[in-house]
Design a protein around this motif. Structure first.
Motif, PDB file in Angstrom:
ATOM      1  N   GLN A  45       0.827  -1.205   0.000  1.00  0.00           N
ATOM      2  CA  GLN A  45       0.000   0.000   0.000  1.00  0.00           C
ATOM      3  C   GLN A  45       0.866   1.262   0.000  1.00  0.00           C
ATOM      4  O   GLN A  45       0.567   2.234  -0.705  1.00  0.00           O
ATOM      5  CB  GLN A  45      -0.914  -0.001   1.226  1.00  0.00           C
ATOM      6  N   TYR A  49       0.832   4.054  -2.818  1.00  0.00           N
ATOM      7  CA  TYR A  49       0.644   5.485  -2.606  1.00  0.00           C
ATOM      8  C   TYR A  49       1.778   6.285  -3.240  1.00  0.00           C
ATOM      9  O   TYR A  49       1.571   7.392  -3.762  1.00  0.00           O
ATOM     10  CB  TYR A  49       0.543   5.796  -1.118  1.00  0.00           C
ATOM     11  N   THR A 307      -6.291   0.951  -7.596  1.00  0.00           N
ATOM     12  CA  THR A 307      -7.383   0.935  -6.615  1.00  0.00           C
ATOM     13  C   THR A 307      -8.445  -0.126  -6.923  1.00  0.00           C
ATOM     14  O   THR A 307      -9.454  -0.196  -6.223  1.00  0.00           O
ATOM     15  CB  THR A 307      -8.066   2.304  -6.561  1.00  0.00           C
ATOM     16  N   ASP A 321      -2.608  -2.690  -5.514  1.00  0.00           N
ATOM     17  CA  ASP A 321      -2.058  -2.503  -4.166  1.00  0.00           C
ATOM     18  C   ASP A 321      -2.974  -1.680  -3.272  1.00  0.00           C
ATOM     19  O   ASP A 321      -2.901  -1.776  -2.042  1.00  0.00           O
ATOM     20  CB  ASP A 321      -0.696  -1.823  -4.261  1.00  0.00           C
ATOM     21  N   LEU A 322      -3.844  -0.848  -3.862  1.00  0.00           N
ATOM     22  CA  LEU A 322      -4.732   0.000  -3.060  1.00  0.00           C
ATOM     23  C   LEU A 322      -6.197  -0.373  -3.271  1.00  0.00           C
ATOM     24  O   LEU A 322      -7.091   0.455  -3.078  1.00  0.00           O
ATOM     25  CB  LEU A 322      -4.511   1.471  -3.436  1.00  0.00           C
ATOM     26  N   ASP A 325      -8.159   0.200  -0.213  1.00  0.00           N
ATOM     27  CA  ASP A 325      -7.900   1.467   0.472  1.00  0.00           C
ATOM     28  C   ASP A 325      -8.980   2.482   0.106  1.00  0.00           C
ATOM     29  O   ASP A 325      -9.060   2.953  -1.037  1.00  0.00           O
ATOM     30  CB  ASP A 325      -6.518   2.002   0.074  1.00  0.00           C
TER      31      ASP A 325
END
Length: 676
Positions: A45, A49, A307, A321-322, A325
């Motif tokens: 994460q 980012y 995302t 990876d997100l 999130d």
């Protein structure tokens, strides 16, 4: 017995240390795997980012030209090749059209020089040089001061009383006068060159200190009564014909003849016509919009991969990876919301990208309807600037609105400005002239000295030169203004004043150049001779700060600047108010690019959502490190516990071994069982 003991492992070579390590590792493994997986997810994460910030910064760079209104008001200029004129700059919003330029005359400096002097370091008498700007008649017999240009007072003392020192002192004034020492046949001349322009010529008077030694300062005098300097060249304006109309300018750098076009005059060339054509440059704005659409699509696809879910080259589902999130997802969602919504502050919040033919596809990307877009370019090009660029406009030329230091806080919308108190400058209306005083006025050997206070700044002693003749009250007003503004204390305090003669009331009027309650003018000391001019000791009327409301909320006035209340939507805008206006309407829009840039800045700020989220993720990773330390402590205790248990078992088995040794052959020794 030996068989029994053997079955228990005593003496069989079992590695109890390894057995304990294996048991501890088996117990550790599921916990450690869980921590490893959690840490890998957190690091992914953070990496995600980092990638998102990089993509967002790249997208922000595409917004920069769109934020600038000049992108949509750019101009093209074409011109006839010529060595007489060189175009240097074309501004956005330059007035389109065709222009014919003819250079009739170049602007020139006035050039003055001393007679030859053997030693440039020889001593010169101390005193004061008084320099005024203005124009000379053809015979150099009459000088007309330039009221728009403040004069100079240059002190010559023991630190600079040489030709070289005077040169350096003049150049240090940054007045546009250029002083230089020119070698001439083994000797030297001090040459003074004024700024270009007919009204920039120099008049020089001197006040030499009593008892001063060295070459007399009067060597540098150049005025109507004494001209010890030689005029090498007279000052003159440039003359240019624009479409047949002849205009004059004081410089060869012309910036206000053709609005928005600046050019340099290189040589006079009468009868040579240079053609200029200024046209709209729509291509710059169009390309900026197309780059925006392509850039957004690239960013959106990249952000969606981070995302959400995507397919790899093997058509396998890959989680970003997100993907889990919420903060990253919300940023992408908010960006899409801005693109499909009306732009705040534009056409009553009714304008949107759809009006330009830019639409959102089902997958979230943007596309351009070429037919609608082309029509907008040709028929409504101004709408592109209104939708994309930051705009601040006022309904009144007397109210200028600008974004201040906290412009990012201002909310888009329309603001109603009501002025309740007009701004004013501090002023002093001097007393009337003595009945017997007439012009021309000759100061003779009289003491015409005084001190002023301007905006709270006290001047030194200011004196009119002796034996100076003033042909009119207007000429004396110019001299007063020059002397006051040239005072060292006044200049250091950045206080300036305008002086004029009121012919209706027959008195001099002094007006500060600053607005507001801190603006004031007063005469704090005056000689008897100044009393005759109505300039005895007296105080004027203080200025006023502007006062008014913005959308009904009282603002704060500072001079002629009206500032919104700290908690109001308009905070961040500054309103410059000129006297005479009572109301105005100001429209402010960040534009689509400004809204997107603001969103990006909010996410990327040091205390923004991304930074906060990264801090949380890093703290969670630090928490995993603590969990690992606690796991190590627990496993170490478990190891010691198991080791202790196996050691106890070894002791028991060892005791069995000793007992077995004692029992070995006992049957042969017991009565009735012993063998002969």
């Amino acid at each position: 017995m030996n068989n029994i003991i053997s079955s228990l492992g005593a003496g069989s070579g079992i590695d109890t240390q390894k057995l304990v390590n294996d048991l501890v590792e088996i117990e550790r493994q599921p916990v450690e795997q869980r921590l490893d997986k959690k840490q890998a997810n957190l690091e992914a994460q953070i990496s995600g980012y980092g990638a998102l910030k990089g993509g967002l910064s790249d997208f922000q760079a595409l917004l920069t030209p769109l934020t600038n209104p000049e992108t949509f008001s750019a101009r093209n200029v074409s011109f006839t090749e010529s060595t007489a004129v060189t175009p240097t700059k074309v501004d956005a919003n330059a007035v389109t059209g065709n222009y014919q330029v003819e250079v009739m005359q170049l602007a020139r400096v006035q050039s003055l020089s001393t007679a030859t002097i053997a030693d440039p370091n020889a001593e010169v008498a101390t005193g004061t040089l008084n320099i005024r700007f203005g124009s000379w008649d053809a015979g150099l017999s009459a000088f007309s001061p330039n009221a728009q240009k403040d004069g100079l007072q240059i002190d010559i003392d023991s630190n600079n009383n040489t030709l070289e020192g005077i040169r350096d002192a003049i150049n240090a004034t940054a007045s546009g006068i250029q002083a230089s020492i020119i070698p001439d046949g083994g000797e030297y001349r001090l040459m003074l060159s004024s700024p270009t322009g007919e009204t920039q010529a120099l008049e020089i008077t001197v006040e030499e200190d009593a008892g001063a030694t060295g070459m007399s300062l009067s060597t540098l005098e150049f005025n109507a009564s004494t001209q010890n300097l030689l005029q090498n060249q007279a000052a003159q304006d440039a003359k240019v014909r624009i479409n047949g109309l002849e205009v004059r300018r004081p410089t060869n750098e012309v910036s206000d003849v053709i609005p928005g076009l600046e050019f340099s005059l290189n040589r006079a060339s009468p009868d040579e016509i240079i053609n200029f054509s200024i046209t709209e440059d729509k291509a710059t704005g169009e390309q900026a919009v197309r780059d925006f659409v392509d850039g957004f699509n690239d960013f959106f696809k990249f952000a969606s991969t981070l995302t959400g879910y995507s397919r790899d080259e093997d058509n396998q589902l890959v989680r970003g990876d997100l993907a889990t999130d919420s903060i990253a997802k919300s940023m992408v969602t908010r960006m899409r919301d801005i693109l499909v919504s009306a732009v705040p502050g534009v056409q009553g919040d009714q304008a949107s990208l759809a009006m330009l033919g830019i639409q959102t596809e089902r997958d979230g990307t943007l596309s351009i309807d070429e037919e609608v877009f082309s029509k907008a370019l040709s028929d409504n090009f101004e709408l592109l600037g209104s939708i994309f660029a930051t705009e601040v406009s006022s309904s009144s030329a007397l109210v200028e609105a600008k974004l201040g230091s906290y412009g990012g806080s201002a909310q888009p919308g329309q603001y109603d400005i009501q002025i309740t108190t007009q701004p004013a400058k501090g002023s002093l209306m001097a007393g009337g002239l003595d009945a017997g005083l007439v012009f021309p006025l000759d100061t003779g050997t009289g003491d015409f000295s005084f001190k002023m206070r301007i905006n709270g700044v006290e001047s030194g002693l200011i004196s009119l030169p002796q034996n100076q003749q003033y042909d009119s009250a207007d000429a004396l007003a110019i001299e007063l203004q020059t002397l006051i503004n040239a005072d060292a204390s006044i200049q250091q305090g950045r206080a300036q004043v305008d002086v004029s003669y009121n012919t209706t009331d027959n008195r001099f009027e002094f007006v500060s150049r600053e607005y507001g309650a801190v603006s004031n003018v007063g005469i704090t000391e005056a000689s008897t001779a100044m009393d005759a001019l109505g300039m005895g000791q007296q105080n004027g009327v203080a200025g006023r700060d502007v006062a008014g409301t913005i959308n009904g909320v009282a603002g704060f006035g500072a001079g002629n600047i009206l500032l919104p209340d700290l908690n109001s939507p308009a905070y961040g805008l500054n309103f410059s108010v000129a006297p005479g206006v009572t109301e105005a309407t100001v429209d402010y829009s960040r534009g689509l690019s400004g809204e997107l840039n603001r969103l990006a800045q909010d996410f990327l700020a040091k205390d923004g959502a991304v930074s906060t989220r990264e801090t949380t993720l890093n703290k969670q990773i630090e928490g995993i490190a603590s969990d690992r330390e606690r796991l190590d402590d627990r496993m170490e205790k478990r190891f010691l516990q198991l080791q202790s248990q196996f050691q106890a078992m070894e002791r028991i088995i060892s005791s069995f071994q000793a007992t077995g040794d004692q029992l070995d052959g006992i049957l042969d020794r017991l009565p009735f069982t012993a063998q002969n």
